[in-house]
Design an enzyme around this catalytic site. Sequence first.
Site, PDB file in Angstrom:
ATOM      1  N   LYS A  41      15.984  30.509 -22.106  1.00  0.00           N
ATOM      2  CA  LYS A  41      15.058  29.333 -22.238  1.00  0.00           C
ATOM      3  C   LYS A  41      13.862  29.707 -21.724  1.00  0.00           C
ATOM      4  O   LYS A  41      13.898  30.727 -20.852  1.00  0.00           O
ATOM      5  CB  LYS A  41      15.785  28.101 -21.398  1.00  0.00           C
ATOM      6  CG  LYS A  41      14.785  26.938 -21.264  1.00  0.00           C
ATOM      7  CD  LYS A  41      15.332  26.016 -20.102  1.00  0.00           C
ATOM      8  CE  LYS A  41      14.520  26.084 -18.685  1.00  0.00           C
ATOM      9  NZ  LYS A  41      15.260  24.951 -17.874  1.00  0.00           N
ATOM     10  N   ASP A  84       0.966  -1.150  -0.049  1.00  0.00           N
ATOM     11  CA  ASP A  84      -0.117   0.020  -0.047  1.00  0.00           C
ATOM     12  C   ASP A  84       0.697   1.105  -0.144  1.00  0.00           C
ATOM     13  O   ASP A  84       0.273   2.328   0.095  1.00  0.00           O
ATOM     14  CB  ASP A  84      -0.789  -0.015   1.256  1.00  0.00           C
ATOM     15  CG  ASP A  84      -0.256   0.118   2.563  1.00  0.00           C
ATOM     16  OD1 ASP A  84       0.896  -0.044   2.478  1.00  0.00           O
ATOM     17  OD2 ASP A  84      -0.797   0.049   3.445  1.00  0.00           O
TER      18      ASP A  84
HETATM   19  C1  R5P Z   1      15.393  24.537 -14.117  1.00  0.00           C
HETATM   20  O1  R5P Z   1      15.331  25.801 -14.027  1.00  0.00           O
HETATM   21  C2  R5P Z   1      16.529  23.773 -13.686  1.00  0.00           C
HETATM   22  O2  R5P Z   1      17.544  24.339 -13.331  1.00  0.00           O
HETATM   23  C3  R5P Z   1      16.640  22.490 -14.582  1.00  0.00           C
HETATM   24  O3  R5P Z   1      17.383  23.016 -15.883  1.00  0.00           O
HETATM   25  C4  R5P Z   1      15.290  21.439 -14.739  1.00  0.00           C
HETATM   26  O4  R5P Z   1      14.758  21.375 -13.665  1.00  0.00           O
HETATM   27  C5  R5P Z   1      15.782  20.443 -15.646  1.00  0.00           C
HETATM   28  O5  R5P Z   1      14.562  19.858 -15.864  1.00  0.00           O
HETATM   29  P1  R5P Z   1      14.283  18.917 -16.994  1.00  0.00           P
HETATM   30  O6  R5P Z   1      15.416  18.081 -17.185  1.00  0.00           O
HETATM   31  O7  R5P Z   1      12.720  18.156 -16.992  1.00  0.00           O
HETATM   32  O8  R5P Z   1      14.403  19.854 -18.296  1.00  0.00           O
END
Ligand code: R5P
Length: 291
Positions: free
Chosen positions: A191, A37
């Site tokens: 990004k 569980d």
């Molecule tokens: C985000 O700001 C973190 O620094 C990492 O870049 C992120 O959490 C990585 O996550 P994923 O591998 O899912 O893109």
Amino acid sequence: MSKLSIIAGKSSEDIARKLSRRIKANFVESQIRVFEDGESKITLSGKISKKKSIIVQSIYPPVDTNLIQALSLISKAKEISSEVIAVIPYMGYARQDREFLPGEIVTMKVLGKLFKGAGASKIIVIDIHSMIGLKHFSIKTKNVSAIPELVRYVKKLRLKNPLVISPDHGGKERAKEFAKKLGTEYIALEKKRDKKTGKVQIKTKNLNEVANRDLILVDDMISTGGSIVKAAQFLKKQKCKKIYVACTHALLINNAEIKIKKAGITEIISSNTIPGKTSIVDVSETIAKVI
Ligand code: R5P
């Protein structure tokens, strides 16, 4: 008997063993049985010091199971030791440090209460996603960096004129520190992550500086690998040479390693805050220094 005991959670047994050797503490092992569980039953073996205990347990998947085990270890230690320190090499939930969208619960706030309530008087973490997370704790906190150890490994690769890249602006300071220690330059990409779907896009356009250079993509963590894959695809288009990835926490969820290798990454270098194939850099000395 030592005045110090290290209580090893199952998720960080390797670090805990190394740490107890380094600081000459009693090693207390935990036997864990997780029932069908999902409940955890923990049995400890070894002597817990009356003075001070250090519990070591990373909170990687299964996150909530490893979290409740960490809290249970702290609570048990506090029944015996007057001081309990929680070493959480990988702090799960650290990305939930603020209300990004209305109505979201800031889980780090909850964790702050839970760790204190369980009996920890201090928490030590490694390369936490952002320091904002620790602001929700009213006990003492310490964030230590695995970057010096990661750099030490990268130096052994003897790359010629490498360039350090952060996949996003949030990681700029990290990349700067990494590059400084490596004796080279750094760049941060732009990004964008969709807050609802989690999808990642690289917004940076052309980047002449990376052509014909070996690159080291530096991040605090890899989860699904989405950020690294998108960054690698972009950088390959800019005609770079090899790309290495150095990160502290490699969760590598859902075949992330395969996806990252397919995107043209030569090697993933991570620390043992999360055990795995890529976890070649040991952080026990880094932790020992702050205990
Ligand atoms: C985000 O700001 C973190 O620094 C990492 O870049 C992120 O959490 C990585 O996550 P994923 O591998 O899912 O893109």
